[in-house]
Design a protein around this motif. Structure first.
Motif, PDB file in Angstrom:
ATOM      1  N   ALA A   1     -28.082  46.116-101.220  1.00 46.40           N
ATOM      2  CA  ALA A   1     -28.878  47.010-101.590  1.00 46.40           C
ATOM      3  C   ALA A   1     -28.401  48.369-101.708  1.00 46.40           C
ATOM      4  O   ALA A   1     -28.473  49.078-102.908  1.00 46.40           O
ATOM      5  CB  ALA A   1     -30.102  47.138-100.812  1.00 46.40           C
ATOM      6  N   GLU A   2     -27.387  48.925-100.895  1.00 48.45           N
ATOM      7  CA  GLU A   2     -26.684  50.101-101.031  1.00 48.45           C
ATOM      8  C   GLU A   2     -25.689  50.026-102.219  1.00 48.45           C
ATOM      9  O   GLU A   2     -25.704  50.927-102.665  1.00 48.45           O
ATOM     10  CB  GLU A   2     -25.982  50.252 -99.691  1.00 48.45           C
ATOM     11  CG  GLU A   2     -26.913  50.738 -98.456  1.00 48.45           C
ATOM     12  CD  GLU A   2     -25.989  51.157 -97.323  1.00 48.45           C
ATOM     13  OE1 GLU A   2     -25.170  51.902 -97.396  1.00 48.45           O
ATOM     14  OE2 GLU A   2     -26.441  50.852 -96.321  1.00 48.45           O
TER      15      GLU A   2
ATOM     16  N   HIS B   1     -26.210  52.460-105.341  1.00 47.91           N
ATOM     17  CA  HIS B   1     -25.117  53.555-105.827  1.00 47.91           C
ATOM     18  C   HIS B   1     -24.662  53.330-107.202  1.00 47.91           C
ATOM     19  O   HIS B   1     -24.438  54.217-107.850  1.00 47.91           O
ATOM     20  CB  HIS B   1     -23.716  53.082-104.933  1.00 47.91           C
ATOM     21  CG  HIS B   1     -22.614  54.342-105.105  1.00 47.91           C
ATOM     22  ND1 HIS B   1     -22.690  55.375-104.824  1.00 47.91           N
ATOM     23  CD2 HIS B   1     -21.615  53.872-105.860  1.00 47.91           C
ATOM     24  CE1 HIS B   1     -21.479  55.859-105.419  1.00 47.91           C
ATOM     25  NE2 HIS B   1     -20.746  54.998-106.007  1.00 47.91           N
ATOM     26  N   LYS B   2     -24.596  51.771-107.555  1.00 47.45           N
ATOM     27  CA  LYS B   2     -24.315  51.644-109.018  1.00 47.45           C
ATOM     28  C   LYS B   2     -25.383  52.226-109.822  1.00 47.45           C
ATOM     29  O   LYS B   2     -24.895  52.715-111.079  1.00 47.45           O
ATOM     30  CB  LYS B   2     -24.046  50.232-109.383  1.00 47.45           C
ATOM     31  CG  LYS B   2     -22.983  49.623-109.822  1.00 47.45           C
ATOM     32  CD  LYS B   2     -22.902  48.022-110.038  1.00 47.45           C
ATOM     33  CE  LYS B   2     -21.677  47.417-109.459  1.00 47.45           C
ATOM     34  NZ  LYS B   2     -20.507  47.861-109.941  1.00 47.45           N
ATOM     35  N   VAL B   3     -26.775  51.972-109.642  1.00 47.26           N
ATOM     36  CA  VAL B   3     -27.510  52.504-110.597  1.00 47.26           C
ATOM     37  C   VAL B   3     -27.409  54.059-110.695  1.00 47.26           C
ATOM     38  O   VAL B   3     -27.482  54.830-111.565  1.00 47.26           O
ATOM     39  CB  VAL B   3     -28.980  52.074-110.050  1.00 47.26           C
ATOM     40  CG1 VAL B   3     -30.127  52.838-110.690  1.00 47.26           C
ATOM     41  CG2 VAL B   3     -29.056  50.559-110.153  1.00 47.26           C
ATOM     42  N   TRP B   4     -27.248  54.735-109.540  1.00 48.52           N
ATOM     43  CA  TRP B   4     -27.209  56.132-109.348  1.00 48.52           C
ATOM     44  C   TRP B   4     -26.175  56.748-110.228  1.00 48.52           C
ATOM     45  O   TRP B   4     -26.274  57.653-111.060  1.00 48.52           O
ATOM     46  CB  TRP B   4     -27.217  56.578-107.984  1.00 48.52           C
ATOM     47  CG  TRP B   4     -26.909  57.912-107.646  1.00 48.52           C
ATOM     48  CD1 TRP B   4     -25.838  58.741-107.262  1.00 48.52           C
ATOM     49  CD2 TRP B   4     -27.753  59.000-108.096  1.00 48.52           C
ATOM     50  NE1 TRP B   4     -25.853  59.865-107.117  1.00 48.52           N
ATOM     51  CE2 TRP B   4     -27.139  60.352-107.699  1.00 48.52           C
ATOM     52  CE3 TRP B   4     -29.112  59.149-108.572  1.00 48.52           C
ATOM     53  CZ2 TRP B   4     -27.566  61.588-107.982  1.00 48.52           C
ATOM     54  CZ3 TRP B   4     -29.669  60.434-108.922  1.00 48.52           C
ATOM     55  CH2 TRP B   4     -28.856  61.634-108.785  1.00 48.52           C
TER      56      TRP B   4
ATOM     57  N   TYR C   1     -34.670  55.376-105.411  1.00 45.42           N
ATOM     58  CA  TYR C   1     -35.449  54.975-104.271  1.00 45.42           C
ATOM     59  C   TYR C   1     -34.950  53.379-103.825  1.00 45.42           C
ATOM     60  O   TYR C   1     -34.921  52.548-104.629  1.00 45.42           O
ATOM     61  CB  TYR C   1     -36.680  55.157-104.140  1.00 45.42           C
ATOM     62  CG  TYR C   1     -37.485  56.469-104.858  1.00 45.42           C
ATOM     63  CD1 TYR C   1     -37.372  57.420-103.710  1.00 45.42           C
ATOM     64  CD2 TYR C   1     -37.791  56.677-105.957  1.00 45.42           C
ATOM     65  CE1 TYR C   1     -37.845  58.781-104.393  1.00 45.42           C
ATOM     66  CE2 TYR C   1     -38.194  57.879-106.487  1.00 45.42           C
ATOM     67  CZ  TYR C   1     -38.255  58.786-105.649  1.00 45.42           C
ATOM     68  OH  TYR C   1     -38.632  60.173-106.056  1.00 45.42           O
ATOM     69  N   ARG C   2     -34.634  53.348-102.480  1.00 45.08           N
ATOM     70  CA  ARG C   2     -34.509  52.150-102.033  1.00 45.08           C
ATOM     71  C   ARG C   2     -35.661  51.896-100.983  1.00 45.08           C
ATOM     72  O   ARG C   2     -36.213  52.901-100.199  1.00 45.08           O
ATOM     73  CB  ARG C   2     -33.089  52.199-100.967  1.00 45.08           C
ATOM     74  CG  ARG C   2     -32.781  50.511-100.689  1.00 45.08           C
ATOM     75  CD  ARG C   2     -31.351  50.375 -99.870  1.00 45.08           C
ATOM     76  NE  ARG C   2     -31.340  51.388 -98.915  1.00 45.08           N
ATOM     77  CZ  ARG C   2     -30.232  51.761 -98.696  1.00 45.08           C
ATOM     78  NH1 ARG C   2     -29.122  51.886 -99.206  1.00 45.08           N
ATOM     79  NH2 ARG C   2     -30.314  52.695 -97.624  1.00 45.08           N
ATOM     80  N   GLY C   3     -36.133  50.676-101.104  1.00 47.46           N
ATOM     81  CA  GLY C   3     -37.458  50.279-100.374  1.00 47.46           C
ATOM     82  C   GLY C   3     -37.153  50.252 -98.843  1.00 47.46           C
ATOM     83  O   GLY C   3     -36.011  49.915 -98.516  1.00 47.46           O
ATOM     84  N   CYS C   4     -38.166  50.641 -98.035  1.00 46.21           N
ATOM     85  CA  CYS C   4     -38.161  50.753 -96.804  1.00 46.21           C
ATOM     86  C   CYS C   4     -38.702  49.468 -96.103  1.00 46.21           C
ATOM     87  O   CYS C   4     -38.782  49.221 -94.667  1.00 46.21           O
ATOM     88  CB  CYS C   4     -38.781  51.972 -96.283  1.00 46.21           C
ATOM     89  SG  CYS C   4     -40.550  52.002 -96.653  1.00 46.21           S
TER      90      CYS C   4
ATOM     91  N   ASP D   1     -41.921  42.626-102.032  1.00 46.23           N
ATOM     92  CA  ASP D   1     -41.644  44.302-102.424  1.00 46.23           C
ATOM     93  C   ASP D   1     -40.398  44.068-103.196  1.00 46.23           C
ATOM     94  O   ASP D   1     -39.628  43.275-103.185  1.00 46.23           O
ATOM     95  CB  ASP D   1     -41.254  45.041-101.047  1.00 46.23           C
ATOM     96  CG  ASP D   1     -42.729  45.330-100.363  1.00 46.23           C
ATOM     97  OD1 ASP D   1     -43.706  44.926-100.902  1.00 46.23           O
ATOM     98  OD2 ASP D   1     -42.466  45.713 -99.298  1.00 46.23           O
ATOM     99  N   PHE D   2     -40.356  45.017-104.111  1.00 46.04           N
ATOM    100  CA  PHE D   2     -39.053  45.387-104.857  1.00 46.04           C
ATOM    101  C   PHE D   2     -38.170  46.098-103.986  1.00 46.04           C
ATOM    102  O   PHE D   2     -38.655  46.726-102.920  1.00 46.04           O
ATOM    103  CB  PHE D   2     -39.430  46.234-106.137  1.00 46.04           C
ATOM    104  CG  PHE D   2     -40.052  45.246-107.077  1.00 46.04           C
ATOM    105  CD1 PHE D   2     -39.365  44.796-108.152  1.00 46.04           C
ATOM    106  CD2 PHE D   2     -41.443  45.421-107.369  1.00 46.04           C
ATOM    107  CE1 PHE D   2     -39.992  43.952-109.056  1.00 46.04           C
ATOM    108  CE2 PHE D   2     -42.084  44.675-108.273  1.00 46.04           C
ATOM    109  CZ  PHE D   2     -41.355  43.854-109.171  1.00 46.04           C
ATOM    110  N   ASP D   3     -36.773  45.979-104.110  1.00 42.16           N
ATOM    111  CA  ASP D   3     -35.694  46.721-103.300  1.00 42.16           C
ATOM    112  C   ASP D   3     -35.389  48.039-103.879  1.00 42.16           C
ATOM    113  O   ASP D   3     -35.074  48.889-102.893  1.00 42.16           O
ATOM    114  CB  ASP D   3     -34.687  45.727-103.199  1.00 42.16           C
ATOM    115  CG  ASP D   3     -35.049  44.470-102.820  1.00 42.16           C
ATOM    116  OD1 ASP D   3     -35.277  44.226-101.594  1.00 42.16           O
ATOM    117  OD2 ASP D   3     -35.072  43.395-103.349  1.00 42.16           O
TER     118      ASP D   3
END
Length: 95
Positions: free
Chosen positions: A15-16, A20-23, A42-45, A51-53
């Motif tokens: 996920a990280e 990062h790639k999207v950002w 945003y990253r899901g908590c 849920d989406f990630d």
């Protein structure tokens, strides 16, 4: 107009790394396109199966710019780069 993209990552996807790639891609788009603004990722908590990630949000100056964003080479490259990491996707547009 705000354009939101929700991504459900495939099992085992980092996920990280995906965030990062999207950002990085959205930063480049923001620098290149004067009508695309304020990218936020945003990253899901929660770790619920349903849920989406990740959620990516951008502002477009005009709804007519959506097609240009979707067809932009950086957007296409991002989709290609994440194709194995993304299990599902949804979009939501609002004013």
């Amino acid at each position: 107009m705000k354009h939101c993209v929700l991504l459900k990552l495939a099992p085992g996807a980092d996920a990280e790394k995906a965030q990062h790639k999207v950002w990085k891609t959205f930063q480049k788009l923001d620098e290149e396109l004067d009508w695309l603004n304020h990218p936020v990722i945003y990253r899901g908590c929660m770790d619920a199966h349903s849920d989406f990630d990740l959620m990516a949000v951008i502002e477009l100056d005009d709804e007519n710019r959506l097609a240009a964003y979707l067809q932009h080479p950086l957007t296409a490259k991002l989709e290609e780069d994440l194709k194995d990491a993304v299990a599902g996707r949804a979009a939501f547009n609002h004013y």
